[in-house]
Scaffold this motif. Structure first.
Motif, PDB file in Angstrom:
ATOM      1  N   GLN A   2       0.844  -1.219  -0.242  1.00 21.70           N
ATOM      2  CA  GLN A   2       0.031   0.213   0.004  1.00 21.70           C
ATOM      3  C   GLN A   2       0.822   1.323   0.038  1.00 21.70           C
ATOM      4  O   GLN A   2       2.051   1.333   0.403  1.00 21.70           O
ATOM      5  N   ILE A   3       0.214   2.303  -0.395  1.00 18.19           N
ATOM      6  CA  ILE A   3       0.939   3.655  -0.303  1.00 18.19           C
ATOM      7  C   ILE A   3      -0.087   4.252   0.762  1.00 18.19           C
ATOM      8  O   ILE A   3      -1.056   4.454   0.934  1.00 18.19           O
ATOM      9  N   LYS A   4       0.823   4.956   1.893  1.00 15.81           N
ATOM     10  CA  LYS A   4       0.144   5.411   3.016  1.00 15.81           C
ATOM     11  C   LYS A   4       0.747   7.029   3.028  1.00 15.81           C
ATOM     12  O   LYS A   4       1.915   7.167   3.173  1.00 15.81           O
ATOM     13  N   ILE A   5      -0.162   7.997   2.756  1.00 13.44           N
ATOM     14  CA  ILE A   5       0.360   9.274   2.646  1.00 13.44           C
ATOM     15  C   ILE A   5      -0.394  10.166   3.787  1.00 13.44           C
ATOM     16  O   ILE A   5      -1.649  10.048   3.684  1.00 13.44           O
ATOM     17  N   SER A  42      17.116   4.823  -4.546  1.00 13.48           N
ATOM     18  CA  SER A  42      16.567   5.431  -3.673  1.00 13.48           C
ATOM     19  C   SER A  42      15.227   5.522  -4.153  1.00 13.48           C
ATOM     20  O   SER A  42      14.878   5.121  -5.424  1.00 13.48           O
ATOM     21  N   LEU A  43      14.372   6.288  -3.787  1.00 10.83           N
ATOM     22  CA  LEU A  43      13.000   6.787  -4.039  1.00 10.83           C
ATOM     23  C   LEU A  43      13.018   8.155  -4.925  1.00 10.83           C
ATOM     24  O   LEU A  43      13.374   9.147  -3.997  1.00 10.83           O
ATOM     25  N   ASP A  78       5.034  -1.637   3.011  1.00 14.88           N
ATOM     26  CA  ASP A  78       4.266  -0.568   2.503  1.00 14.88           C
ATOM     27  C   ASP A  78       5.080   0.994   2.432  1.00 14.88           C
ATOM     28  O   ASP A  78       5.813   0.964   3.211  1.00 14.88           O
ATOM     29  N   LEU A  79       4.768   1.803   1.511  1.00 17.50           N
ATOM     30  CA  LEU A  79       5.529   3.016   1.492  1.00 17.50           C
ATOM     31  C   LEU A  79       4.709   3.897   2.190  1.00 17.50           C
ATOM     32  O   LEU A  79       3.336   4.144   2.167  1.00 17.50           O
ATOM     33  N   VAL A  80       5.334   4.721   3.304  1.00 15.66           N
ATOM     34  CA  VAL A  80       4.598   5.616   4.110  1.00 15.66           C
ATOM     35  C   VAL A  80       5.408   6.819   3.722  1.00 15.66           C
ATOM     36  O   VAL A  80       6.760   7.157   3.947  1.00 15.66           O
ATOM     37  N   SER A  93       9.361   6.333   4.558  1.00 12.61           N
ATOM     38  CA  SER A  93       9.652   5.179   5.481  1.00 12.61           C
ATOM     39  C   SER A  93       8.950   3.958   5.035  1.00 12.61           C
ATOM     40  O   SER A  93       8.190   4.142   3.956  1.00 12.61           O
ATOM     41  N   TYR A  94       9.183   2.873   5.270  1.00 10.16           N
ATOM     42  CA  TYR A  94       8.756   1.743   4.981  1.00 10.16           C
ATOM     43  C   TYR A  94       7.966   0.808   6.113  1.00 10.16           C
ATOM     44  O   TYR A  94       8.737   0.558   7.207  1.00 10.16           O
TER      45      TYR A  94
END
Length: 97
Positions: A2-5, A42-43, A78-80, A93-94
């Motif tokens: 998931q992507i969490k923003i 990196s992202l 998940d990507l935070v 963060s992950y």
């Protein structure tokens, strides 16, 4: 995965990238830098249209996504996304799924 923003991060992206309803932002893997997941990678992020989205997150009419070909980078995480107030920019963060 998931992507969490955070709401604060969504507002930052809208303000800094001049995003409006219907815009899309891609998170992508780039060579160079480092991350807790993969040394030497990196992202990055960019305003662009999806070609083959593997995961999406929508908030306030904006779609954030990661292409299918980049999902290897996040394996079991998940990507935070939030904002670093000191640097006035996004911080990633992950979280283990």
């Amino acid at each position: 995965m998931q992507i969490k923003i955070s709401n604060h991060a969504v507002e930052w992206f809208k303000d800094e990238m001049f995003l409006t309803t219907g815009d899309t932002v891609r998170f992508f893997v780039r060579y160079g830098g480092s991350s807790p997941l993969h040394e030497g990678f990196s992202l990055g992020m960019n305003k662009e249209e999806p070609m083959d989205p593997g995961v999406e997150y929508q908030k306030d009419g904006i779609t954030f996504f990661i292409e299918e070909r980049d999902l290897w980078y996040f394996k079991d995480h998940d990507l935070v996304v939030d904002v670093d107030e000191n640097k006035d920019g996004p911080v990633y963060s992950y979280e283990k799924e």
